[in-house]
Design a protein around this motif. Sequence first.
Motif, short mmCIF file in Angstrom:
data_model
loop_
_atom_site.label_atom_id
_atom_site.label_comp_id
_atom_site.label_asym_id
_atom_site.label_seq_id
_atom_site.Cartn_x
_atom_site.Cartn_y
_atom_site.Cartn_z
N PHE A 173 -25.19 -22.94 33.84
CA PHE A 173 -24.35 -23.06 32.66
C PHE A 173 -22.89 -22.68 32.94
CE2 PHE A 173 -28.30 -22.86 30.00
CZ PHE A 173 -28.07 -24.01 29.26
N SER A 183 -23.13 -27.28 26.95
CA SER A 183 -24.00 -26.28 26.33
C SER A 183 -25.48 -26.65 26.41
CB SER A 183 -23.62 -26.08 24.86
OG SER A 183 -23.80 -27.29 24.13
N GLN A 211 -34.96 -16.75 24.04
CA GLN A 211 -34.82 -17.42 22.75
C GLN A 211 -34.93 -16.41 21.60
OE1 GLN A 211 -36.11 -21.63 21.28
NE2 GLN A 211 -37.95 -20.37 21.23
N LEU A 216 -30.42 -18.27 24.09
CA LEU A 216 -30.52 -19.72 24.22
C LEU A 216 -31.56 -20.23 23.24
CD1 LEU A 216 -33.40 -20.21 25.84
CD2 LEU A 216 -32.02 -19.68 27.83
N LEU A 223 -32.49 -26.94 27.60
CA LEU A 223 -32.16 -25.62 27.06
C LEU A 223 -30.72 -25.65 26.56
CD1 LEU A 223 -33.57 -23.49 30.02
CD2 LEU A 223 -34.72 -23.93 27.84
N ARG A 224 -30.50 -25.09 25.38
CA ARG A 224 -29.14 -25.00 24.83
C ARG A 224 -28.71 -23.53 24.84
NH1 ARG A 224 -25.97 -28.42 22.33
NH2 ARG A 224 -27.71 -29.89 21.97
N VAL A 225 -27.62 -23.24 25.53
CA VAL A 225 -27.14 -21.87 25.60
C VAL A 225 -26.39 -21.53 24.32
CG1 VAL A 225 -24.93 -22.43 26.73
CG2 VAL A 225 -25.98 -20.19 27.08
N ARG A 228 -23.57 -17.55 26.55
CA ARG A 228 -23.63 -17.62 28.02
C ARG A 228 -23.36 -16.27 28.66
NH1 ARG A 228 -20.12 -18.65 32.15
NH2 ARG A 228 -18.36 -18.85 30.72
#
Length: 232
Positions: A173, A183, A211, A216, A223-225, A228
Amino acid sequence: MLHTSCPSDPPTVRAAHPEELASLSWWSTLQSVEQEQVAAHLEVLSLASGSAACQAGTTAAHWLGLLDGLLSLSSPALPGLASGLANGAWWGEPELLRHGTYRDNATALRPCLLARLPAPHFEALLRQSLAFSHHVLGQLNQQLSHERDIRQQERERSLGPDRRVALCLAELFDPLRCPGVGSLLRITQQELAQLAGLSRQRVNQALQQLQQTEVLRIEYGGLRVLDRTRLH
């Protein structure tokens, strides 16, 4: 020379498409004449999963970049440790500047599109373009930071798997290391397990923990951060 897992079926090599050139993080640093030079000499290769983008000990003949896909980067000097490269990543600058050999093995974890610029044209850009030189200097600084992280991982082998998964994701990321990711990282739990050196089940547990703490979000296919900075 690029080696593949199937010598009888060499990778397809072609010129870069205009949209691929425009997507390069350093493309806008070039003047129009320099862009024309890159367009004439940049090659794009299709790599099958398991193929080598480069091999440690072979002559560094190209500056290498990942247009699309996922690579595992590992050093013979640090067995058992691997890091990931995702969309937009470029590597090989130190080896080219020293006119040496590649230090790492880069292996495709899925079908990939690899870009490569021959060493003479990379060196010409460094001489001609101050903005490009500044970009490469930033890349070198980022690689020094990455090498410190690798040494930290070597010291922290005894730390828990949650930490190892988080460090792998922090690399992927990183907007300087992999500027094409953004992202949302397209990655499977099996691919992440290969990079972290863990089982897929243990990676799943680590992701569930990340999560729950809102670092994330697990989405379909990736996967969406969300934060970060908390991956480090």
